[in-house]
Design a protein around this motif. Structure first.
Motif, PDB file in Angstrom:
ATOM      1  N   ALA A  86       0.832  -1.203   0.000  1.00 11.40           N
ATOM      2  CA  ALA A  86       0.000   0.000   0.000  1.00 11.40           C
ATOM      3  C   ALA A  86       0.866   1.252   0.000  1.00 11.40           C
ATOM      4  O   ALA A  86       0.575   2.225  -0.703  1.00 11.40           O
ATOM      5  N   ARG A  87       1.948   1.216   0.785  1.00 10.18           N
ATOM      6  CA  ARG A  87       2.845   2.370   0.838  1.00 10.18           C
ATOM      7  C   ARG A  87       3.499   2.608  -0.523  1.00 10.18           C
ATOM      8  O   ARG A  87       3.591   3.747  -0.995  1.00 10.18           O
ATOM      9  N   MET A  88       3.934   1.541  -1.176  1.00 13.96           N
ATOM     10  CA  MET A  88       4.553   1.685  -2.495  1.00 13.96           C
ATOM     11  C   MET A  88       3.559   2.204  -3.529  1.00 13.96           C
ATOM     12  O   MET A  88       3.916   2.992  -4.408  1.00 13.96           O
ATOM     13  N   ALA A  89       2.313   1.755  -3.417  1.00 10.62           N
ATOM     14  CA  ALA A  89       1.290   2.239  -4.344  1.00 10.62           C
ATOM     15  C   ALA A  89       1.052   3.729  -4.167  1.00 10.62           C
ATOM     16  O   ALA A  89       0.893   4.467  -5.146  1.00 10.62           O
ATOM     17  N   LEU A  90       1.032   4.188  -2.908  1.00  7.90           N
ATOM     18  CA  LEU A  90       0.841   5.620  -2.655  1.00  7.90           C
ATOM     19  C   LEU A  90       2.023   6.430  -3.183  1.00  7.90           C
ATOM     20  O   LEU A  90       1.842   7.509  -3.765  1.00  7.90           O
ATOM     21  N   ILE A  91       3.231   5.909  -2.973  1.00  6.09           N
ATOM     22  CA  ILE A  91       4.423   6.606  -3.491  1.00  6.09           C
ATOM     23  C   ILE A  91       4.367   6.684  -5.012  1.00  6.09           C
ATOM     24  O   ILE A  91       4.662   7.726  -5.610  1.00  6.09           O
ATOM     25  N   ALA A  92       3.964   5.573  -5.645  1.00  7.03           N
ATOM     26  CA  ALA A  92       3.850   5.559  -7.104  1.00  7.03           C
ATOM     27  C   ALA A  92       2.777   6.534  -7.576  1.00  7.03           C
ATOM     28  O   ALA A  92       2.927   7.183  -8.621  1.00  7.03           O
ATOM     29  N   ALA A  93       1.674   6.650  -6.821  1.00  5.66           N
ATOM     30  CA  ALA A  93       0.615   7.593  -7.185  1.00  5.66           C
ATOM     31  C   ALA A  93       1.121   9.033  -7.126  1.00  5.66           C
ATOM     32  O   ALA A  93       0.819   9.847  -8.006  1.00  5.66           O
ATOM     33  N   VAL A  94       1.899   9.346  -6.090  1.00  5.38           N
ATOM     34  CA  VAL A  94       2.476  10.694  -5.977  1.00  5.38           C
ATOM     35  C   VAL A  94       3.425  10.959  -7.143  1.00  5.38           C
ATOM     36  O   VAL A  94       3.422  12.040  -7.742  1.00  5.38           O
ATOM     37  N   ALA A  95       4.239   9.952  -7.479  1.00  2.00           N
ATOM     38  CA  ALA A  95       5.136  10.097  -8.633  1.00  2.00           C
ATOM     39  C   ALA A  95       4.332  10.287  -9.911  1.00  2.00           C
ATOM     40  O   ALA A  95       4.723  11.067 -10.795  1.00  2.00           O
ATOM     41  N   GLY A  96       3.194   9.583 -10.005  1.00  2.00           N
ATOM     42  CA  GLY A  96       2.332   9.731 -11.172  1.00  2.00           C
ATOM     43  C   GLY A  96       1.772  11.141 -11.284  1.00  2.00           C
ATOM     44  O   GLY A  96       1.670  11.685 -12.392  1.00  2.00           O
ATOM     45  N   ILE A  97       1.427  11.740 -10.152  1.00  2.00           N
ATOM     46  CA  ILE A  97       0.935  13.118 -10.172  1.00  2.00           C
ATOM     47  C   ILE A  97       2.023  14.062 -10.674  1.00  2.00           C
ATOM     48  O   ILE A  97       1.771  14.967 -11.486  1.00  2.00           O
ATOM     49  N   GLY A  98       3.257  13.837 -10.210  1.00  2.00           N
ATOM     50  CA  GLY A  98       4.374  14.655 -10.688  1.00  2.00           C
ATOM     51  C   GLY A  98       4.579  14.500 -12.186  1.00  2.00           C
ATOM     52  O   GLY A  98       4.806  15.491 -12.899  1.00  2.00           O
ATOM     53  N   LEU A  99       4.479  13.264 -12.671  1.00  2.00           N
ATOM     54  CA  LEU A  99       4.638  13.017 -14.104  1.00  2.00           C
ATOM     55  C   LEU A  99       3.492  13.626 -14.902  1.00  2.00           C
ATOM     56  O   LEU A  99       3.690  14.108 -16.027  1.00  2.00           O
ATOM     57  N   LEU A 100       2.291  13.624 -14.313  1.00  2.00           N
ATOM     58  CA  LEU A 100       1.143  14.244 -14.969  1.00  2.00           C
ATOM     59  C   LEU A 100       1.366  15.745 -15.146  1.00  2.00           C
ATOM     60  O   LEU A 100       1.113  16.300 -16.224  1.00  2.00           O
ATOM     61  N   VAL A 101       1.852  16.400 -14.111  1.00  2.00           N
ATOM     62  CA  VAL A 101       2.147  17.838 -14.187  1.00  2.00           C
ATOM     63  C   VAL A 101       3.236  18.095 -15.228  1.00  2.00           C
ATOM     64  O   VAL A 101       3.139  19.031 -16.033  1.00  2.00           O
ATOM     65  N   LEU A 102       4.258  17.248 -15.237  1.00  2.00           N
ATOM     66  CA  LEU A 102       5.349  17.406 -16.195  1.00  2.00           C
ATOM     67  C   LEU A 102       4.857  17.230 -17.629  1.00  2.00           C
ATOM     68  O   LEU A 102       5.259  17.982 -18.532  1.00  2.00           O
ATOM     69  N   THR A 103       3.975  16.268 -17.844  1.00  2.00           N
ATOM     70  CA  THR A 103       3.423  16.036 -19.179  1.00  2.00           C
ATOM     71  C   THR A 103       2.617  17.236 -19.649  1.00  2.00           C
ATOM     72  O   THR A 103       2.733  17.673 -20.804  1.00  2.00           O
ATOM     73  N   TRP A 104       1.800  17.791 -18.750  1.00  2.00           N
ATOM     74  CA  TRP A 104       1.025  18.991 -19.102  1.00  2.00           C
ATOM     75  C   TRP A 104       1.946  20.152 -19.440  1.00  2.00           C
ATOM     76  O   TRP A 104       1.762  20.834 -20.470  1.00  2.00           O
ATOM     77  N   TYR A 105       2.950  20.385 -18.611  1.00  2.00           N
ATOM     78  CA  TYR A 105       3.859  21.508 -18.845  1.00  2.00           C
ATOM     79  C   TYR A 105       4.591  21.341 -20.167  1.00  2.00           C
ATOM     80  O   TYR A 105       4.715  22.307 -20.949  1.00  2.00           O
ATOM     81  N   ALA A 106       5.058  20.143 -20.451  1.00  2.00           N
ATOM     82  CA  ALA A 106       5.782  19.907 -21.691  1.00  2.00           C
ATOM     83  C   ALA A 106       4.895  20.132 -22.911  1.00  2.00           C
ATOM     84  O   ALA A 106       5.317  20.735 -23.902  1.00  2.00           O
ATOM     85  N   ALA A 107       3.663  19.649 -22.842  1.00  2.00           N
ATOM     86  CA  ALA A 107       2.748  19.769 -23.986  1.00  2.00           C
ATOM     87  C   ALA A 107       2.367  21.213 -24.281  1.00  2.00           C
ATOM     88  O   ALA A 107       2.189  21.592 -25.445  1.00  2.00           O
ATOM     89  N   PHE A 108       2.254  22.046 -23.238  1.00  2.00           N
ATOM     90  CA  PHE A 108       1.759  23.400 -23.422  1.00  2.00           C
ATOM     91  C   PHE A 108       2.848  24.484 -23.412  1.00  2.00           C
ATOM     92  O   PHE A 108       2.612  25.583 -23.912  1.00  2.00           O
ATOM     93  N   HIS A 109       4.012  24.155 -22.870  1.00  2.00           N
ATOM     94  CA  HIS A 109       5.006  25.212 -22.671  1.00  2.00           C
ATOM     95  C   HIS A 109       6.392  24.907 -23.235  1.00  2.00           C
ATOM     96  O   HIS A 109       7.279  25.752 -23.128  1.00  2.00           O
ATOM     97  N   ILE A 110       6.595  23.726 -23.794  1.00  2.00           N
ATOM     98  CA  ILE A 110       7.884  23.404 -24.412  1.00  2.00           C
ATOM     99  C   ILE A 110       7.675  23.255 -25.908  1.00  2.00           C
ATOM    100  O   ILE A 110       6.960  22.349 -26.359  1.00  2.00           O
ATOM    101  N   GLY A 111       8.270  24.146 -26.665  1.00  2.00           N
ATOM    102  CA  GLY A 111       8.024  24.204 -28.100  1.00  2.00           C
ATOM    103  C   GLY A 111       8.352  22.917 -28.828  1.00  2.00           C
ATOM    104  O   GLY A 111       7.596  22.489 -29.719  1.00  2.00           O
ATOM    105  N   LEU A 112       9.453  22.280 -28.470  1.00  2.00           N
ATOM    106  CA  LEU A 112       9.845  21.038 -29.136  1.00  2.00           C
ATOM    107  C   LEU A 112       8.786  19.960 -28.963  1.00  2.00           C
ATOM    108  O   LEU A 112       8.444  19.243 -29.915  1.00  2.00           O
ATOM    109  N   VAL A 113       8.252  19.849 -27.762  1.00  2.00           N
ATOM    110  CA  VAL A 113       7.221  18.843 -27.490  1.00  2.00           C
ATOM    111  C   VAL A 113       5.932  19.191 -28.223  1.00  2.00           C
ATOM    112  O   VAL A 113       5.266  18.316 -28.787  1.00  2.00           O
ATOM    113  N   ALA A 114       5.582  20.471 -28.232  1.00  2.00           N
ATOM    114  CA  ALA A 114       4.368  20.901 -28.935  1.00  2.00           C
ATOM    115  C   ALA A 114       4.472  20.608 -30.431  1.00  2.00           C
ATOM    116  O   ALA A 114       3.504  20.170 -31.061  1.00  2.00           O
ATOM    117  N   ARG A 115       5.649  20.840 -31.003  1.00  2.00           N
ATOM    118  CA  ARG A 115       5.833  20.548 -32.434  1.00  2.00           C
ATOM    119  C   ARG A 115       5.757  19.053 -32.697  1.00  2.00           C
ATOM    120  O   ARG A 115       5.182  18.612 -33.710  1.00  2.00           O
TER     121      ARG A 115
END
Length: 290
Positions: A5-34
């Protein structure tokens, strides 16, 4: 709290961080947007009237009305297996994931330009409120919950079939230009985060009430070996490669020329397929117990 359960929660938190990173890359990094635009252009280039009829049918399987019936299947399976906690959990995971996506879409809405419609000679506009993809969230949450609800012996086959389903839905709406590829990754991540939270809750309850165990991770040896868990995924990959080979042999010059001029599309399509397979495989391997 149990380690799983603890590992699943840690993975979920990491997933939230990756979700934020994916959003930022898609909307604010020109190379990714292209790259997003290039991959979507490759999908749009496949547009054909006959293909559109197929992709429209597949994509709309995750529209709200048909999805309600599809989402009821894992819940019903869990109930028939006398796993009430699992039934409640998979229902909450699918509900929570889809509500989260529908809340994020207008909150993070921003225009990302237009793309030329190759076959229709019109401008195709992806909705500003397209990230994360609701269809991708629905497809992947259904896939992961189906793995959770299935009996241990059937989980490898269910995981492979549902991974294929999720990828097919995403390919379909990308060909129809409903979303950008980064929307798919966002939807996959939302579904994964909720699945991890659901798994953590089940494992925590399992530890608190040992007399009511055997709902997700019972004691005793694993009922499915790693080889058995991976075999259906291997068959799926080989089948997909075989079909791709048949298409390439049928029209070698057209396929090579298209791949050469749409390299980003080939890479992006492969990454989406890999993401779907990896998530379903991870769920299958984690839940090898009955």
């Amino acid at each position: 709290m149990p380690a799983r359960a603890r590992m699943a929660l840690i993975a979920a938190v990491a997933g939230i961080g990756l979700l934020v990173l994916t959003w930022y890359a898609a909307f604010h990094i020109g190379l990714v947007a292209r790259a997003d635009n290039s991959i979507l252009n490759g999908f749009i280039g496949l547009h054909r009237p006959r293909l559109n009829r197929v992709t429209h049918f597949v994509a709309t399987l995750c529209d709200p009305e048909p999805y309600v019936f599809l989402a009821a299947i894992p819940v019903l399976i869990a109930i028939l297996r006398r796993r009430p906690r699992v039934a409640v959990t998979v229902g909450l995971v699918m509900l929570g994931a889809n509500i989260t996506t529908q809340l994020l879409k207008p909150l993070l809405a921003a225009p990302r330009g237009s793309l030329p419609g190759h076959a229709l000679a019109v401008q195709i506009f992806v909705s500003p409120a397209s990230w994360p993809s609701g269809h991708a969230t629905a497809a992947m949450s259904l896939a992961l919950c189906a793995v959770i609800a299935a009996p241990a012996r059937l989980r490898p086959a269910v995981g492979a079939a549902m991974a294929a389903f999720a990828v097919a839905v995403c390919y379909s709406f990308l060909e129809l230009a409903w979303h950008f590829p980064s929307d798919v990754l966002g939807g996959f991540l939302v579904a994964t985060i909720w699945t991890l939270l659901g798994g953590a809750g089940l494992w925590w309850l399992d530890a608190r009430h040992p007399e009511a165990r055997r709902e997700l991770s019972p004691t005793g040896p694993a009922q499915v070996s790693i080889g058995e868990a991976l075999a259906p995924m291997g068959v799926l990959v080989v089948s997909a490669l075989f079909l791709a080979g048949v298409v390439a042999l049928a029209r070698p010059h057209a396929v090579v020329a298209y791949a050469d001029t749409h390299t980003a599309f080939v890479i992006g399509a492969a990454l989406i397929a890999v993401a779907g397979l990896v998530l379903a495989t991870a769920a299958t391997l984690t839940l090898r117990r009955g």
